[in-house]
Scaffold this motif. Structure first.
Motif, PDB file in Angstrom:
ATOM      1  N   GLU A 193       0.423 -10.262  24.250  1.00 54.22           N
ATOM      2  CA  GLU A 193       1.527 -11.187  23.987  1.00 54.22           C
ATOM      3  C   GLU A 193       2.876 -10.563  24.322  1.00 54.22           C
ATOM      4  OE1 GLU A 193       1.360 -12.661  20.031  1.00 54.22           O
ATOM      5  OE2 GLU A 193      -0.596 -13.636  20.270  1.00 54.22           O
ATOM      6  N   VAL A 194       3.022  -9.274  24.027  1.00 53.52           N
ATOM      7  CA  VAL A 194       4.298  -8.607  24.304  1.00 53.52           C
ATOM      8  C   VAL A 194       4.576  -8.603  25.802  1.00 53.52           C
ATOM      9  CG1 VAL A 194       5.503  -6.383  24.258  1.00 53.52           C
ATOM     10  CG2 VAL A 194       4.290  -7.190  22.225  1.00 53.52           C
ATOM     11  N   ALA A 218       0.777  -3.233  33.184  1.00 51.79           N
ATOM     12  CA  ALA A 218       0.688  -4.506  32.476  1.00 51.79           C
ATOM     13  C   ALA A 218       1.951  -5.341  32.642  1.00 51.79           C
ATOM     14  CB  ALA A 218       0.411  -4.258  30.995  1.00 51.79           C
ATOM     15  N   ILE A 219       3.129  -4.715  32.598  1.00 49.34           N
ATOM     16  CA  ILE A 219       4.366  -5.496  32.683  1.00 49.34           C
ATOM     17  C   ILE A 219       4.554  -6.112  34.065  1.00 49.34           C
ATOM     18  CG2 ILE A 219       6.884  -5.359  32.596  1.00 49.34           C
ATOM     19  CD1 ILE A 219       6.588  -3.493  30.203  1.00 49.34           C
ATOM     20  N   SER A 360       9.851  -3.381  23.320  1.00 55.35           N
ATOM     21  CA  SER A 360      10.957  -2.926  22.472  1.00 55.35           C
ATOM     22  C   SER A 360      10.602  -1.703  21.647  1.00 55.35           C
ATOM     23  CB  SER A 360      11.399  -4.057  21.533  1.00 55.35           C
ATOM     24  OG  SER A 360      10.317  -4.427  20.676  1.00 55.35           O
ATOM     25  N   VAL A 361       9.308  -1.455  21.450  1.00 56.83           N
ATOM     26  CA  VAL A 361       8.874  -0.307  20.644  1.00 56.83           C
ATOM     27  C   VAL A 361       7.741   0.435  21.342  1.00 56.83           C
ATOM     28  CG1 VAL A 361       9.545  -1.314  18.425  1.00 56.83           C
ATOM     29  CG2 VAL A 361       7.234  -1.701  19.305  1.00 56.83           C
ATOM     30  N   THR A 395      13.343  -6.913  27.293  1.00 59.23           N
ATOM     31  CA  THR A 395      12.214  -6.669  26.386  1.00 59.23           C
ATOM     32  C   THR A 395      11.573  -8.022  26.063  1.00 59.23           C
ATOM     33  OG1 THR A 395      13.381  -6.983  24.264  1.00 59.23           O
ATOM     34  CG2 THR A 395      13.549  -4.806  25.305  1.00 59.23           C
ATOM     35  N   GLU A 396      10.585  -7.981  25.175  1.00 65.41           N
ATOM     36  CA  GLU A 396       9.944  -9.231  24.776  1.00 65.41           C
ATOM     37  C   GLU A 396      10.898 -10.135  23.990  1.00 65.41           C
ATOM     38  OE1 GLU A 396       8.435  -6.225  21.599  1.00 65.41           O
ATOM     39  OE2 GLU A 396       9.400  -6.227  23.581  1.00 65.41           O
ATOM     40  N   TYR A 397      12.046  -9.576  23.560  1.00 62.09           N
ATOM     41  CA  TYR A 397      12.982 -10.349  22.749  1.00 62.09           C
ATOM     42  C   TYR A 397      14.169 -10.904  23.536  1.00 62.09           C
ATOM     43  CZ  TYR A 397      10.259  -8.689  18.830  1.00 62.09           C
ATOM     44  OH  TYR A 397       9.218  -8.431  17.960  1.00 62.09           O
ATOM     45  N   GLY A 398      14.215 -10.641  24.838  1.00 58.91           N
ATOM     46  CA  GLY A 398      15.289 -11.239  25.610  1.00 58.91           C
ATOM     47  C   GLY A 398      15.789 -10.372  26.746  1.00 58.91           C
TER      48      GLY A 398
END
Length: 438
Positions: A193-194, A218-219, A360-361, A395-398
């Protein structure tokens, strides 16, 4: 002599070929999948005959036995990049690392900065004109063949013939060892999901008709999965992996809008599965060129609507990107990240953008998380992409745009895409660092 006579006169066993290596020599391997594993194994088996042989290369998919402590009297690893099998030797003190931009490696070889006594490569059998193909690795491999005092070639009938700067006449090679074995393959990465969220965020910055540069893992594969609704994409990239094949077969990648080498994917090496190697074999849409061409920022800049997507290990508040070291430990290498970041900034059409994408982590072995967005880089870590060069962090958050932003605005943008569990802590560090409210 005709080429067949030359070839037959230079055929030998791997054991005989590696006797060409002398103590004190610098021996380099062809890159990644083109590493001649049979010759490397024969060199290791003959270790007692050598003292202080320096072994150099970038990525290896092999075992890296020459870099292990038990061989330190015979071999000394000097990486231009490090891989899981070789990086410990640097921390242990008997190996070493030489920082270099990927596109400069051939020039270092030409100028004698990386003077090569022996170069070892894997090639296809010669064609009817006496030309072998390096198949999956043009990059610095072609210059290694041209400049080394002695060239040893493993002739593997499973090496694909790929068009471009990939052909070498048998007269350029000193010893031939015939083998037959599958090329190394990389397992398809697990995309969670990330990674999917990162891929979707990156895809927002990719327009129809864009030319892409992507790495491996993966990314990048998640980014490719998120581009299925795009049109007329092109490839000018250090490398490609299996995800590119999917988009090409779906008609998303057709290279029709490229400003340079229209209709062709231009890459410098291949690393993936047999499906990828089979796709590239004698495919007019795929061309391998040397890395001093493909990754040269001046060449990169000639591509239209260029989007470069790379990854990293950490980013600090100022936008300093750390991609190849963890504290004082050398983890990988600069590779082509800066080549493409700067090429995008120099884009002649003014449309190039460079994305650094990362989760992000990071999850430590004990299960705890650490933020990859940090107030400061770790002690001893090396900056890969400078704060002046950085463009977008994702990142996955934006998405955090950094180019042209002040130090405070950079830090704010980065904290906003950090993992929620760390944002309050990062905000407190922001206020302490900048003596200002977040």
């Amino acid at each position: 002599m005709n080429w067949k006579e030359i070839y037959n006169s230079r055929l030998c066993t791997a054991e005989e070929a590696v006797k060409s290596i002398q103590s004190g020599n610098r021996v380099a391997f062809a890159h990644a999948v083109a590493e001649p594993t049979v010759l490397v194994e024969a060199m290791i088996a003959n270790a007692e005959a050598y003292h202080d042989v320096e072994v150099c290369h970038m990525v290896t998919l092999g075992k890296g036995l020459y870099s292990k402590p038990e061989y330190k009297d015979h071999f000394r690893f000097n990486g231009w990049f490090t891989s899981p099998s070789t990086r410990d030797s640097i921390a242990q003190g008997h190996g070493d690392f030489t920082p270099v931009f990927f596109h400069e490696v051939p020039n270092y070889i030409r100028k004698g900065i990386f003077e090569l006594d022996v170069f070892m490569v894997m090639v296809s059998p010669p064609d009817e004109h006496g030309y072998c193909c390096v198949g999956v690795s043009s990059d610095y491999t072609m210059q290694g063949i041209e400049s080394a005092k002695i060239v040893l070639a493993e002739v593997n009938d499973q090496v694909p013939v790929v068009f471009g700067d990939t052909f070498v006449h048998v007269s350029k090679i000193d010893k031939f060892v015939e083998t037959s074995h599958p090329l190394p393959e990389l397992a398809l990465p697990k995309i969670g999901e990330v990674e999917l969220a990162i891929g979707k965020n990156c895809a927002e910055l990719v327009e129809d008709g864009a030319t892409l540069q992507l790495g491996i893992g993966a990314i990048p594969d998640a980014v490719l999965q998120s581009l299925k609704d795009k049109k007329d994409l092109g490839i000018h990239s250090e490398m490609i992996s299996d995800g590119v094949v999917d988009l090409y077969e779906a008609g998303v990648i057709n290279n029709s809008k490229k400003g340079l080498h229209k209709g062709k994917m231009i890459v410098t090496f291949l690393m993936g599965s047999k499906r990828l190697y089979d796709f590239a074999a004698k495919n007019p849409a795929v061309e391998l060129r040397t890395v001093d061409y493909v990754n040269n920022p001046c060449v990169v800049a000639q591509n239209t609507n260029l989007v470069c997507i790379n990854s990293c290990l950490a980013v600090d508040f100022m936008g300093q990107v750390v991609s190849d070291s963890i504290g004082t430990k050398q983890f990988s290498g600069v590779g082509g990240q800066v080549d493409f970041v700067r090429g995008a900034a120099m884009s002649l059409d003014g449309e190039g953008i460079a994305i650094i994408a990362m989760p992000s982590v990071a999850n430590k072995k004990d299960g705890t998380m650490v933020s990859k967005i940090t107030p400061y880089i770790d002690h001893g870590a090396a900056v890969t992409t400078s704060r002046q060069d950085v463009d977008y962090i994702v990142t996955e958050y934006g998405i955090a745009p950094l180019k042209g932003k002040t130090l405070k605005d950079r830090a704010r943008n980065l904290i906003n895409i950090a993992h929620p569990d760390f944002r309050e802590e990062l905000k407190a560090e922001f206020e302490k660092r900048f003596n200002a409210k977040f």
